[in-house]
Write a protein that holds these residues in place. Structure first.
Motif, PDB file in Angstrom:
ATOM      1  N   ARG A  99       0.834  -1.210   0.000  1.00 59.58           N
ATOM      2  CA  ARG A  99       0.000   0.000   0.000  1.00 59.58           C
ATOM      3  C   ARG A  99       0.870   1.264   0.000  1.00 59.58           C
ATOM      4  O   ARG A  99       0.519   2.256  -0.617  1.00 59.58           O
ATOM      5  CB  ARG A  99      -0.922  -0.003   1.219  1.00 59.58           C
ATOM      6  N   LEU A 100       2.014   1.206   0.702  1.00 55.89           N
ATOM      7  CA  LEU A 100       2.907   2.358   0.744  1.00 55.89           C
ATOM      8  C   LEU A 100       3.508   2.644  -0.631  1.00 55.89           C
ATOM      9  O   LEU A 100       3.424   3.776  -1.138  1.00 55.89           O
ATOM     10  CB  LEU A 100       4.022   2.115   1.756  1.00 55.89           C
ATOM     11  N   CYS A 101       4.098   1.625  -1.240  1.00 57.28           N
ATOM     12  CA  CYS A 101       4.813   1.831  -2.502  1.00 57.28           C
ATOM     13  C   CYS A 101       3.890   1.746  -3.710  1.00 57.28           C
ATOM     14  O   CYS A 101       4.069   2.490  -4.679  1.00 57.28           O
ATOM     15  CB  CYS A 101       5.939   0.802  -2.632  1.00 57.28           C
ATOM     16  N   GLY A 102       2.904   0.838  -3.671  1.00 57.02           N
ATOM     17  CA  GLY A 102       2.024   0.645  -4.812  1.00 57.02           C
ATOM     18  C   GLY A 102       0.916   1.672  -4.875  1.00 57.02           C
ATOM     19  O   GLY A 102       0.861   2.504  -5.783  1.00 57.02           O
ATOM     20  N   GLN A 103       0.031   1.650  -3.882  1.00 51.38           N
ATOM     21  CA  GLN A 103      -1.076   2.606  -3.892  1.00 51.38           C
ATOM     22  C   GLN A 103      -0.592   4.034  -3.676  1.00 51.38           C
ATOM     23  O   GLN A 103      -1.145   4.975  -4.257  1.00 51.38           O
ATOM     24  CB  GLN A 103      -2.096   2.266  -2.810  1.00 51.38           C
ATOM     25  N   GLY A 104       0.450   4.207  -2.858  1.00 50.27           N
ATOM     26  CA  GLY A 104       0.855   5.545  -2.452  1.00 50.27           C
ATOM     27  C   GLY A 104       1.981   6.167  -3.251  1.00 50.27           C
ATOM     28  O   GLY A 104       1.779   7.106  -4.021  1.00 50.27           O
ATOM     29  N   LEU A 105       3.202   5.643  -3.119  1.00 45.72           N
ATOM     30  CA  LEU A 105       4.377   6.370  -3.589  1.00 45.72           C
ATOM     31  C   LEU A 105       4.597   6.314  -5.098  1.00 45.72           C
ATOM     32  O   LEU A 105       5.095   7.291  -5.673  1.00 45.72           O
ATOM     33  CB  LEU A 105       5.621   5.850  -2.858  1.00 45.72           C
ATOM     34  N   LEU A 106       4.268   5.213  -5.756  1.00 46.26           N
ATOM     35  CA  LEU A 106       4.467   5.192  -7.205  1.00 46.26           C
ATOM     36  C   LEU A 106       3.521   6.169  -7.925  1.00 46.26           C
ATOM     37  O   LEU A 106       3.974   6.958  -8.764  1.00 46.26           O
ATOM     38  CB  LEU A 106       4.321   3.769  -7.745  1.00 46.26           C
ATOM     39  N   PRO A 107       2.212   6.158  -7.640  1.00 41.82           N
ATOM     40  CA  PRO A 107       1.370   7.212  -8.225  1.00 41.82           C
ATOM     41  C   PRO A 107       1.796   8.615  -7.781  1.00 41.82           C
ATOM     42  O   PRO A 107       1.735   9.561  -8.578  1.00 41.82           O
ATOM     43  CB  PRO A 107      -0.034   6.862  -7.714  1.00 41.82           C
TER      44      PRO A 107
END
Length: 407
Positions: free
Chosen positions: A113-121
């Motif tokens: 959720r941190l890297c996928g949902q949050g930081l990449l977008p």
């Protein structure tokens, strides 16, 4: 369409960077992770309540973390920040492979959720908003196309891989895709970008004496609080609708396959509305579009609350997809228009955290209201009234201010 083709020819490297970053971010989105719920619960012996609690806890923890680490995109060169986030996504996938205990699964959910949902977008959309000015809306809408493309491709890929190599093996494939595909692609694109992505943005802003406002200024600006309900309304409501769709199916008497087929219309409407909104943002500015951006959402909720029949499902899903498509480029451009781009990563990370928190709250709130006996008309009629109120509030916020006036 011609205006998009000309823009793509001129700026394809950075646009491709944004698209692939958002596409790989889909591995942490709820629509993708949901395909693994039954397999994970069976393998680890988890109840639905425990599984849901772990997912919510990981989501909430990621929201808190984003507020801290998201601002580093203002201090680091873009290549370094994007590579670090990609490495975090790879680690998240590997932890999913090794999840034989609830605590390990919690860590996997947190990093996904941190890297996928949050930081990449966050990385993609901050980059689009920062490096494009006159074409900011189009850049945001083109990069955001990674979501509807992922919604079509990735569930089919997940189902196929689970059938061939199992659910753990599929996460190993996704982990390998980061160093083998994602990282080489973004380095290829960024090396060919005409913009200076090697110098940290804050150094660029200081050298050019660019006006830029930080979190403290934004949180102290009353206009921000007038705009916040409108900015969060669409993700809050849409998440609640999707999570509680069984309530809607039961109340409306719709067949689940019928609603599932309408998701295709949702995806197409999402994509087309996003492209249109990108052009409108560049023509009129995000600030001027804020008061009217929720008209499709209000119409969707009114149709769902007041109308009956099988025909309601496709109309509702088309309007809902249009709403999400319109909101993305408008809210994505807003912060750069009002507060400048020097500290944009810090501002966007705060807003991403607010968004993640809102999407964690709405399923719980909707569930409590449903358990209390609220009707479809009462629930979604109330949501429509809330969206109308948010639209009225936002009419008195940023459309009355420009960056120069805030200086």
């Amino acid at each position: 369409m011609t205006v998009y083709l000309d823009f793509i020819r001129r700026s394809w490297p950075l646009l491709c960077f944004g698209f692939v970053s958002i596409f790989w971010g889909n591995f942490g989105q709820s629509f993708f992770v949901s395909w693994y719920g039954a397999h994970i619960q069976e393998s680890l012996g988890l109840s639905a309540a425990v599984y849901g609690s772990l997912y919510s806890a990981g989501t909430l923890a990621s929201a808190v973390t984003i507020m801290t680490v998201g601002g580093y995109i203002d201090r680091w060169p873009l290549q370094r920040f994007a590579a670090a986030v990609g490495a975090g996504l790879m680690l998240a996938c590997l932890i999913m492979v090794a999840s034989y205990h609830a605590l390990t699964l919690l860590l996997g959910f947190y990093l996904l959720r941190l890297c996928g949902q949050g930081l990449l977008p966050h990385t993609a959309q901050t980059t689009m908003a920062r490096y494009f000015d006159a074409d900011r809306g189009k850049a945001l809408s083109l990069s955001a196309s990674g979501v509807p493309v992922g919604e079509v491709i990735l569930p089919l890929l997940a189902v196929a891989l689970i059938a061939v190599v199992g659910w753990r093996g599929s996460w190993l494939v996704f982990a390998a895709s980061v160093p083998l595909l994602y990282l080489p692609l973004i380095l290829f694109f960024l090396r060919r970008a005409p913009q200076d992505t090697n110098t940290p943005p804050l150094q660029q802003a200081n050298a050019a004496h660019t006006s830029s406002k930080g979190r403290r200024h934004m949180l102290g600006d009353y206009r921000f609080w007038l705009a916040l309900p409108a900015v969060l309304a669409a993700p809050f409501i849409v998440t609640g609708v999707f999570i509680q769709q069984s309530f809607i199916l039961s109340a409306k008497g719709w067949d689940p396959l019928w609603l599932a087929s309408c998701f295709i219309m949702y995806g197409v409407a999402h994509w087309l509305a996003s492209l249109l909104a990108g052009v409108l943002v560049d023509l009129f500015s995000a600030r001027r579009l804020l008061p009217v951006m929720h008209l499709p959402l209000i119409a969707a909720l009114a149709v769902l609350a007041l109308c009956e029949g099988q025909w309601v499902a496709p109309i509702f899903m088309i309007l809902l997809g249009t709403s999400i498509g319109v909101v993305g480029p408008i809210t994505g451009s807003l912060w750069a228009e009002v507060y400048g781009t020097g500290k944009l990563g810090s501002l966007r990370s705060l807003m991403t955290a607010f968004m993640v928190l809102s999407t964690a709250i709405s399923p719980v709130l909707f569930g409590a209201l449903i358990d209390a006996g609220i009707s479809v008309r009462g629930l979604f009629g109330s949501c429509a009234i809330g969206a109308i109120a948010a639209s009225i509030m936002v009419a008195f916020s940023y459309p009355r201010a420009t960056l120069e006036q805030l200086d």
